[in-house]
Design a protein around this motif. Structure first.
Motif, mmCIF file in Angstrom:
data_model
loop_
_atom_site.group_PDB
_atom_site.id
_atom_site.type_symbol
_atom_site.label_atom_id
_atom_site.label_comp_id
_atom_site.label_asym_id
_atom_site.label_seq_id
_atom_site.Cartn_x
_atom_site.Cartn_y
_atom_site.Cartn_z
ATOM 1 N N GLU A 1 0.838 -1.206 0.000
ATOM 2 C CA GLU A 1 0.000 0.000 0.000
ATOM 3 C C GLU A 1 0.872 1.255 0.000
ATOM 4 O O GLU A 1 1.889 1.319 0.689
ATOM 5 N N LYS A 2 0.473 2.246 -0.779
ATOM 6 C CA LYS A 2 1.180 3.524 -0.812
ATOM 7 C C LYS A 2 0.676 4.409 0.328
ATOM 8 O O LYS A 2 -0.527 4.520 0.554
ATOM 9 N N VAL A 3 1.609 5.057 1.016
ATOM 10 C CA VAL A 3 1.241 5.953 2.117
ATOM 11 C C VAL A 3 1.962 7.279 1.947
ATOM 12 O O VAL A 3 3.007 7.364 1.292
ATOM 13 N N THR A 4 1.381 8.326 2.517
ATOM 14 C CA THR A 4 1.995 9.652 2.494
ATOM 15 C C THR A 4 2.607 9.937 3.856
ATOM 16 O O THR A 4 1.919 9.852 4.882
ATOM 17 N N VAL A 5 3.882 10.265 3.874
ATOM 18 C CA VAL A 5 4.600 10.508 5.137
ATOM 19 C C VAL A 5 5.551 11.683 4.975
ATOM 20 O O VAL A 5 5.926 12.054 3.860
ATOM 21 N N ASP A 6 5.935 12.271 6.102
ATOM 22 C CA ASP A 6 6.986 13.294 6.133
ATOM 23 C C ASP A 6 8.282 12.620 6.568
ATOM 24 O O ASP A 6 8.349 12.041 7.657
ATOM 25 N N VAL A 7 9.293 12.702 5.724
ATOM 26 C CA VAL A 7 10.569 12.040 6.014
ATOM 27 C C VAL A 7 11.607 13.094 6.417
ATOM 28 O O VAL A 7 11.761 14.108 5.727
ATOM 29 N N PRO A 8 12.322 12.867 7.523
ATOM 30 C CA PRO A 8 13.332 13.838 7.978
ATOM 31 C C PRO A 8 14.469 14.015 6.976
ATOM 32 O O PRO A 8 14.875 13.071 6.302
ATOM 33 N N VAL A 9 14.970 15.243 6.896
ATOM 34 C CA VAL A 9 16.113 15.568 6.052
ATOM 35 C C VAL A 9 17.342 15.694 6.952
ATOM 36 O O VAL A 9 17.305 16.375 7.980
ATOM 37 N N VAL A 10 18.435 15.033 6.572
ATOM 38 C CA VAL A 10 19.675 15.067 7.354
ATOM 39 C C VAL A 10 20.784 15.664 6.484
ATOM 40 O O VAL A 10 21.047 15.168 5.390
ATOM 41 N N VAL A 11 21.411 16.731 6.972
ATOM 42 C CA VAL A 11 22.479 17.409 6.234
ATOM 43 C C VAL A 11 23.813 16.757 6.575
ATOM 44 O O VAL A 11 24.152 16.566 7.744
ATOM 45 N N VAL A 12 24.584 16.402 5.534
ATOM 46 C CA VAL A 12 25.893 15.789 5.736
ATOM 47 C C VAL A 12 26.945 16.575 4.956
ATOM 48 O O VAL A 12 26.640 17.297 4.009
ATOM 49 N N GLY A 13 28.196 16.434 5.371
ATOM 50 C CA GLY A 13 29.290 17.109 4.683
ATOM 51 C C GLY A 13 29.603 18.466 5.278
ATOM 52 O O GLY A 13 28.873 18.990 6.129
ATOM 53 N N GLU A 14 30.726 19.050 4.840
ATOM 54 C CA GLU A 14 31.184 20.346 5.316
ATOM 55 C C GLU A 14 31.114 21.358 4.179
ATOM 56 O O GLU A 14 31.701 21.134 3.107
ATOM 57 N N ALA A 15 30.410 22.454 4.394
ATOM 58 C CA ALA A 15 30.340 23.509 3.387
ATOM 59 C C ALA A 15 31.660 24.276 3.362
ATOM 60 O O ALA A 15 32.539 24.070 4.202
ATOM 61 N N ALA A 16 31.806 25.193 2.387
ATOM 62 C CA ALA A 16 33.025 25.987 2.252
ATOM 63 C C ALA A 16 33.252 26.826 3.508
ATOM 64 O O ALA A 16 32.314 27.097 4.268
#
Length: 219
Positions: A99-114
């Motif tokens: 079954e297809k469901v609608t969910v909110d998935v967390p965003v995780v930031v990785v890496g080092e910016a300039a």
């Protein structure tokens, strides 16, 4: 996402008093909601449920065994005691495999910016559609080497196979800006204190360079 297995008991007592009795036994009151069916009121083992929810993340999927039958259930709302940090109540939605469901998935930031940049997460989660048994626990966003002015939108996210983006494609997820200088931080702090009505202590007046001359006395 694999489903954690939990054995539940059907609940026949309701109200605050019944809920308190359940919690005193180190168990958790819960409800499973299903389309077109009456809600199922359950009592879950406290420790096992806590561990299953921690392992499953924001959209934990559980296989709940009720009277010998297994119901696949997706976590929708978790109430936690703010002081003791124990589960107080859990709401689930009944789902089926495939079954297809609608969910909110967390965003995780990785890496080092300039250097001399500030990475701002504008939206910590995005709405997607996925199969109930294949919901990603998180979506990683790399900012490795990102320069000032870099903007990552929902459309830029790399989603697992079978997952469809439902959020607006232009939704700003991560914004890389110039890191504020010490002077800017000080100015913002002073402005915030002024708005809050906080007065800073003024530095004490410096002592006079010379002590006052003594009055001469004539003999």
């Amino acid at each position: 996402m694999s489903a954690e297995k939990i054995t539940a008991e059907k609940r026949t007592e309701f109200g605050k008093g019944a809920a308190r009795r359940i919690r005193r036994e180190h168990k958790v009151p819960a409800v499973v909601y299903a389309h077109g069916s009456e809600p199922i009121h359950l009592t879950l083992p406290g420790h096992d449920t806590m561990m299953a929810l921690k392992h499953g993340g924001a959209n934990a999927l559980l296989e709940i065994e009720i009277d010998g039958q297994v119901q696949l259930a997706l976590t929708k709302q978790v109430q936690v005691d703010p002081v003791r940090r124990v589960l107080e109540h859990v709401d689930f939605v009944a789902v089926k495999r495939g079954e297809k469901v609608t969910v909110d998935v967390p965003v995780v930031v990785v890496g080092e910016a300039a250097p001399e940049t500030l990475v701002v997460t504008e939206n910590a989660a995005v709405s997607v559609e996925a199969e109930a048994t294949h919901i990603p626990e998180q979506i990683e966003v790399s900012v490795e080497g990102a320069e000032v002015g870099t903007q990552i939108t929902a459309a830029d996210l790399t989603l697992p196979a079978g997952v469809t983006l439902l959020a607006d494609a232009e939704l700003l997820v991560v914004n890389v800006t110039a890191a504020p200088t010490a002077e800017e931080v000080e100015a913002e702090l002073a402005e915030a204190e002024a708005e809050a009505g906080i007065e800073r202590d003024e530095p004490e007046a410096e002592a006079a360079d010379e002590a006052p001359a003594e009055e001469s006395t004539e003999e």
